[in-house]
Write a protein that holds these residues in place. Sequence first.
Motif, PDB file in Angstrom:
ATOM      1  N   ALA A  48       7.703  -2.236   0.148  1.00  9.21           N
ATOM      2  CA  ALA A  48       6.480  -1.706  -0.470  1.00  9.21           C
ATOM      3  C   ALA A  48       5.501  -1.244   0.602  1.00  9.21           C
ATOM      4  N   TRP A  49       5.463  -1.955   1.720  1.00  5.65           N
ATOM      5  CA  TRP A  49       4.591  -1.575   2.834  1.00  5.65           C
ATOM      6  C   TRP A  49       4.997  -0.212   3.389  1.00  5.65           C
ATOM      7  N   PHE A  50       6.292  -0.010   3.568  1.00  2.00           N
ATOM      8  CA  PHE A  50       6.774   1.247   4.128  1.00  2.00           C
ATOM      9  C   PHE A  50       6.457   2.427   3.212  1.00  2.00           C
ATOM     10  N   PHE A  51       6.689   2.259   1.922  1.00  4.06           N
ATOM     11  CA  PHE A  51       6.502   3.362   0.990  1.00  4.06           C
ATOM     12  C   PHE A  51       5.049   3.540   0.544  1.00  4.06           C
ATOM     13  N   GLY A  52       4.212   2.525   0.716  1.00  5.12           N
ATOM     14  CA  GLY A  52       2.858   2.587   0.175  1.00  5.12           C
ATOM     15  C   GLY A  52       2.851   2.359  -1.322  1.00  5.12           C
ATOM     16  N   SER A  53       3.647   1.398  -1.788  1.00  4.76           N
ATOM     17  CA  SER A  53       3.770   1.144  -3.216  1.00  4.76           C
ATOM     18  C   SER A  53       2.553   0.401  -3.746  1.00  4.76           C
ATOM     19  N   LEU A  54       2.263   0.644  -5.019  1.00  2.00           N
ATOM     20  CA  LEU A  54       1.183  -0.079  -5.672  1.00  2.00           C
ATOM     21  C   LEU A  54       1.592  -1.507  -5.990  1.00  2.00           C
ATOM     22  N   ASP A  55       2.876  -1.733  -6.189  1.00  2.00           N
ATOM     23  CA  ASP A  55       3.363  -3.067  -6.558  1.00  2.00           C
ATOM     24  C   ASP A  55       4.483  -3.485  -5.619  1.00  2.00           C
ATOM     25  N   ALA A  56       4.645  -4.786  -5.469  1.00  2.00           N
ATOM     26  CA  ALA A  56       5.624  -5.311  -4.524  1.00  2.00           C
ATOM     27  C   ALA A  56       7.060  -5.057  -4.947  1.00  2.00           C
ATOM     28  N   ARG A  57       7.285  -4.724  -6.227  1.00  2.00           N
ATOM     29  CA  ARG A  57       8.634  -4.437  -6.702  1.00  2.00           C
ATOM     30  C   ARG A  57       8.970  -2.950  -6.652  1.00  2.00           C
ATOM     31  N   ASN A  58       8.073  -2.148  -6.079  1.00  2.00           N
ATOM     32  CA  ASN A  58       8.352  -0.731  -5.796  1.00  2.00           C
ATOM     33  C   ASN A  58       8.597   0.108  -7.050  1.00  2.00           C
ATOM     34  N   PHE A  59       7.731  -0.043  -8.049  1.00  2.00           N
ATOM     35  CA  PHE A  59       7.834   0.832  -9.212  1.00  2.00           C
ATOM     36  C   PHE A  59       7.281   2.218  -8.892  1.00  2.00           C
ATOM     37  N   ILE A  60       6.084   2.286  -8.257  1.00  2.00           N
ATOM     38  CA  ILE A  60       5.429   3.566  -7.995  1.00  2.00           C
ATOM     39  C   ILE A  60       4.543   3.434  -6.768  1.00  2.00           C
ATOM     40  N   THR A  61       4.410   4.528  -6.006  1.00  2.00           N
ATOM     41  CA  THR A  61       3.515   4.526  -4.854  1.00  2.00           C
ATOM     42  C   THR A  61       2.100   4.899  -5.286  1.00  2.00           C
ATOM     43  N   VAL A  62       1.154   4.718  -4.396  1.00  2.00           N
ATOM     44  CA  VAL A  62      -0.178   5.264  -4.621  1.00  2.00           C
ATOM     45  C   VAL A  62      -0.108   6.777  -4.453  1.00  2.00           C
ATOM     46  N   ASP A  63      -1.212   7.452  -4.757  1.00  2.00           N
ATOM     47  CA  ASP A  63      -1.190   8.924  -4.733  1.00  2.00           C
ATOM     48  C   ASP A  63      -1.534   9.496  -3.367  1.00  2.00           C
ATOM     49  N   LYS A  64      -1.382   8.717  -2.323  1.00  2.00           N
ATOM     50  CA  LYS A  64      -1.584   9.163  -0.941  1.00  2.00           C
ATOM     51  C   LYS A  64      -0.440   8.646  -0.091  1.00  2.00           C
ATOM     52  N   PRO A  65      -0.191   9.243   1.067  1.00  2.00           N
ATOM     53  CA  PRO A  65       0.811   8.681   1.975  1.00  2.00           C
ATOM     54  C   PRO A  65       0.327   7.334   2.506  1.00  2.00           C
ATOM     55  N   PRO A  66       1.184   6.567   3.179  1.00  2.00           N
ATOM     56  CA  PRO A  66       0.896   5.141   3.382  1.00  2.00           C
ATOM     57  C   PRO A  66       0.237   4.732   4.684  1.00  2.00           C
ATOM     58  N   ALA A  67      -0.125   5.648   5.590  1.00  2.00           N
ATOM     59  CA  ALA A  67      -0.566   5.216   6.916  1.00  2.00           C
ATOM     60  C   ALA A  67      -1.739   4.240   6.859  1.00  2.00           C
ATOM     61  N   ALA A  68      -2.754   4.520   6.038  1.00  2.00           N
ATOM     62  CA  ALA A  68      -3.893   3.608   5.946  1.00  2.00           C
ATOM     63  C   ALA A  68      -3.474   2.258   5.373  1.00  2.00           C
ATOM     64  N   LEU A  69      -2.517   2.271   4.452  1.00  2.00           N
ATOM     65  CA  LEU A  69      -2.032   1.023   3.869  1.00  2.00           C
ATOM     66  C   LEU A  69      -1.195   0.228   4.855  1.00  2.00           C
ATOM     67  N   TRP A  70      -0.596   0.898   5.829  1.00  2.00           N
ATOM     68  CA  TRP A  70       0.123   0.155   6.861  1.00  2.00           C
ATOM     69  C   TRP A  70      -0.837  -0.753   7.620  1.00  2.00           C
ATOM     70  N   VAL A  71      -2.046  -0.290   7.840  1.00  2.00           N
ATOM     71  CA  VAL A  71      -3.034  -1.100   8.551  1.00  2.00           C
ATOM     72  C   VAL A  71      -3.511  -2.258   7.689  1.00  2.00           C
ATOM     73  N   THR A  72      -3.980  -1.965   6.472  1.00  2.00           N
ATOM     74  CA  THR A  72      -4.511  -3.027   5.618  1.00  2.00           C
ATOM     75  C   THR A  72      -3.408  -3.970   5.144  1.00  2.00           C
ATOM     76  N   GLY A  73      -2.202  -3.440   4.946  1.00  2.00           N
ATOM     77  CA  GLY A  73      -1.100  -4.310   4.553  1.00  2.00           C
ATOM     78  C   GLY A  73      -0.775  -5.340   5.617  1.00  2.00           C
ATOM     79  N   LEU A  74      -0.771  -4.917   6.890  1.00  2.00           N
ATOM     80  CA  LEU A  74      -0.548  -5.864   7.982  1.00  2.00           C
ATOM     81  C   LEU A  74      -1.683  -6.871   8.070  1.00  2.00           C
ATOM     82  N   SER A  75      -2.919  -6.416   7.870  1.00  2.00           N
ATOM     83  CA  SER A  75      -4.058  -7.322   7.912  1.00  2.00           C
ATOM     84  C   SER A  75      -3.943  -8.398   6.831  1.00  2.00           C
ATOM     85  N   VAL A  76      -3.585  -7.991   5.612  1.00  3.71           N
ATOM     86  CA  VAL A  76      -3.436  -8.970   4.521  1.00  3.71           C
ATOM     87  C   VAL A  76      -2.257  -9.891   4.793  1.00  3.71           C
ATOM     88  N   ARG A  77      -1.194  -9.373   5.365  1.00  5.19           N
ATOM     89  CA  ARG A  77      -0.043 -10.225   5.690  1.00  5.19           C
ATOM     90  C   ARG A  77      -0.423 -11.307   6.700  1.00  5.19           C
TER      91      ARG A  77
END
Length: 593
Positions: A48-77
Amino acid sequence: MTDRWPRWTLAAVLAGTATLYLWNLSASGYGNTYYAAAAQAGAQSWSAWFFGSLDARNFITVDKPPAALWVTGLSVRVFGMHPLAVLAPQALMGVAAVAVLYATMRRTFTDAVEGAVAGLVAGVTLALVPAAALMFRFDDPDALLVLLSTVAAYGSIRAVRSTSWRWPVFVGAVVGLAFLTKMLQALLVVPGFAAAYLTCAAIRWRRRVAHLAAAGVALVIGAGWWVAAVALIPADSRPYVGGSTDDSVLDLAFGYNGASRILGQDSPRVAGGARTAGVGRLFTGEMGDEISWLLPAALVATGIGAYLACRGRLGRVERAALVAWAGWLVVTGVVLSYMRGTEHPYYAVLLAPAVAALVGLGSTWAWRWRDAWGGRIAMAALVLAGSSWSSLLLQRNGVRFATLVMATGVLAAAALSIGHRFTGPGALLGAASLAVGSVVFTVATVGTPHHGSVPSAVVMPHGRATAAASWTGDEQDDTRLADLLAATDTPWSAATNGAQSAAALEISSGTAVMAVGGWGGDPVPTLARFVDDVHAGRVTYWVEAGGAGAARPHGEVVRSQNHSTAHTREIADWVAATFPPTTVGDSLVYRLS
């Protein structure tokens, strides 16, 4: 000690910026819960981190590419799901952007003192732009976009100073990463950088063109590797690309996040109605309050630089800086002014580094020229342009000391015009008149919590509605519903109609929630696919988005407050006709098994 003052002053500026951006940051909660939920999903699943998914089970991504989420996802992890883990990275990006802008100014001037002064002026100006204070305290992708664009500007200046191909390639790679942050918006800075290199690099034309071609290749690779990875992975092994019509990143980039936003094709307009297209858009309404305080001064600074360049009074790198930053300002400003699709005021934050850099450059050039009559007039023009517009903005927003700001600017301009004896006091007075309006609004912005999908800088006395109060899902505060979903053991604890409600449920329960229809009515899942998922025991509950109040009779459909499409209504109809409802807190819930 004399040669150390820039370091100590810069340290003070960065410390002040960090304090400003981090102060009471958690008051905004998770800011945009849509992206916060995706960060949580990325912390729970590397896929989910790689794809920028909205949910951990990878149903759908957000409507933007994931670079910003790579940062916040690592921070939350690392730090756990907490408002500061989501928002603090954005604030630190703001501090980094100020530091990079300072370094860019230092590299622009051959004189170390001039470079330090220009860098400090530009850095402070950037930190105190209301749009910057808004977005560096919020979890939209714009914070990373601004930082990466500023890093690319630094590389552009280094490229002009150097004869090596490495710096142009560096710029291309950084812009490519910026594309993976917010797609085509990242390319708005490219024309200015390319023009600066073509006109000012001290190498032959063929090598300039070859270096820019190499930069283009680096940009395509930097942006395209993730696009290619998504395209090569079978659709049933990855999430649906949210915002696209055909489950492809390219359609998302050139459709929903491209032509749709610029031309208005199939795009919802900004809440409250669209603003009239034209350059006046940057100076009016919320966009004017967020970015335009020093925009007139930046335009005057551009004129000063152009005059000095034509007279041969600017060095080669200074000319390059003028072209790069002015190109950034003009191209981005024109697009924001005339785009006919979705145009949120906070998009103007991308102008902030260019405005700040041009103010720093123009102030330094005018001060260097201060012994001549033309230099004093240039300084006076900078002050009058900034203070008069600042006064008008303050007056428009009902601030009482607006007239005092105008009077101070006029007095400063007069002192600067008289002669050398009054230049110093006039410059200090002029700086105060330029800064006060932006400072007031920035402080007010920092003191205002921001939530929802369209944040606004600050609520003004006229009662002008802001989109910051937009609905984000009552379910986020419903502990009984959260506990119910947390107790499930299916891949998706629940499904709900729309991404906003799904994000709220994910954050409160810590589970994966299927966002039927995605953010804006994506064509997933089909009714047949959803029925299969229910029968296979992959989803436990259906939650009606927006809070439903008392339970309705079996079979009666409750309409969603989220984006509604035919297929999401079809799924909601099937659920309501097939399963009995119950009320949990303020939400209408259907158990699907």
